[in-house]
Motif scaffolding. Structure first.
Motif, PDB file in Angstrom:
ATOM      1  N   VAL A  12      -5.163  20.863   3.737  1.00  0.00           N
ATOM      2  CA  VAL A  12      -5.184  19.680   4.597  1.00  0.00           C
ATOM      3  C   VAL A  12      -5.960  18.583   3.886  1.00  0.00           C
ATOM      4  O   VAL A  12      -7.130  18.755   3.527  1.00  0.00           O
ATOM      5  N   ARG A  22      -0.635  17.251   4.089  1.00  0.00           N
ATOM      6  CA  ARG A  22      -0.935  18.598   3.597  1.00  0.00           C
ATOM      7  C   ARG A  22      -0.290  18.811   2.234  1.00  0.00           C
ATOM      8  O   ARG A  22       0.872  18.448   2.011  1.00  0.00           O
ATOM      9  N   CYS A 171      -2.862  18.598  13.058  1.00  0.00           N
ATOM     10  CA  CYS A 171      -3.134  17.506  12.112  1.00  0.00           C
ATOM     11  C   CYS A 171      -2.687  16.137  12.608  1.00  0.00           C
ATOM     12  O   CYS A 171      -3.246  15.114  12.192  1.00  0.00           O
TER      13      CYS A 171
END
Length: 240
Positions: A12, A22, A171
């Motif tokens: 990440v 990513r 994310c």
């Protein structure tokens, strides 16, 4: 290609001006290899402030999977190696109009998009030495499918592919996405679909590729991916 070292924070990445980023490096392949660090990165659309991080990571091809209308409305920075490679038809401007569920939307995108996805994967195979960034608007749907196809060809298991896809639910900054939508109904629909960003949704897409198209490789070859590009792509992505 010389593999990069793993980023200090792992896969990440924290890039100013680019979310949901990513590095696919480190994912294992089923024949004992690993995806090469720095070879393939996924994210949302990069803004101007992302350019220094993008260059520092060695990105040499930025593959923009958005529609032409999206690019005109939000062109983003003029970075070297940028290519416009849309994976939707021009008329498919609203994903939610394709189906009521995220697995259903993905089935429609795949069924209509073999030629366009093949062009994306061919561009990755022939990219300049360095890394490739795949992105759409939020790095979730179109990017998720393109990454799944690339990792499938590289020999990554579907469980690993699905687990990476599901990381988007953590994310992605959903609050910013919802703020850009009009009306409570649009936000409610977006929340419902976002709840389907799970490993099972990607597993369903990969199963559909098997059942309807004979798997990722057969799907892309039928879409026009040159057979020689299979070996080029694997050599580019996999560190053995």
């Amino acid at each position: 290609m010389t593999p990069l070292e793993p980023p200090p924070g792992g896969r990440v990445l924290s890039w100013p001006g680019c979310e949901n980023v990513r590095d696919l490096g480190g994912l294992p392949t089923e024949d004992g290899g690993r995806i090469r660090w720095g070879a393939l990165v996924r994210g949302d659309r990069p803004r101007g402030t992302a350019v220094p991080a993008l260059r520092a990571h060695g990105i040499r091809l930025v593959a923009d999977l958005r529609l032409a209308a999206e690019c005109r409305a939000d062109p983003g920075p003029d970075v070297p190696g940028r290519r416009h490679l849309p994976v939707l038809r021009d008329e498919d401007t609203v994903l939610e109009a394709l189906d009521d569920t995220l697995p259903g939307i993905y089935r429609v995108i795949l069924d209509r998009g073999a030629t366009r996805f093949a062009a994306v994967l061919s561009a990755v195979a022939h990219a300049p030495d360095g890394g490739v960034l795949l992105h759409c608007h939020s790095g979730k749907d179109r990017t998720g499918l393109a990454v799944a196809l690339a990792l499938s060809l590289a020999g990554v298991s579907r469980q690993e592919i699905a687990a990476d896809y599901a990381m988007t639910a953590v994310c992605l900054r959903l609050d910013e996405h919802l703020a850009a939508l009009d009306g409570d109904s649009g936000r409610a629909r977006a929340l419902r679909l976002f709840a389907e960003v799970t490993a099972d949704t990607m597993l369903a897409a990969l199963a559909h590729l098997d059942d309807r198209h004979g798997g990722a490789q057969a799907y892309l070859l039928a879409g026009g991916l040159p057979p020689d590009d299979l070996a080029l792509l694997r050599a580019r992505l996999v560190d053995r």
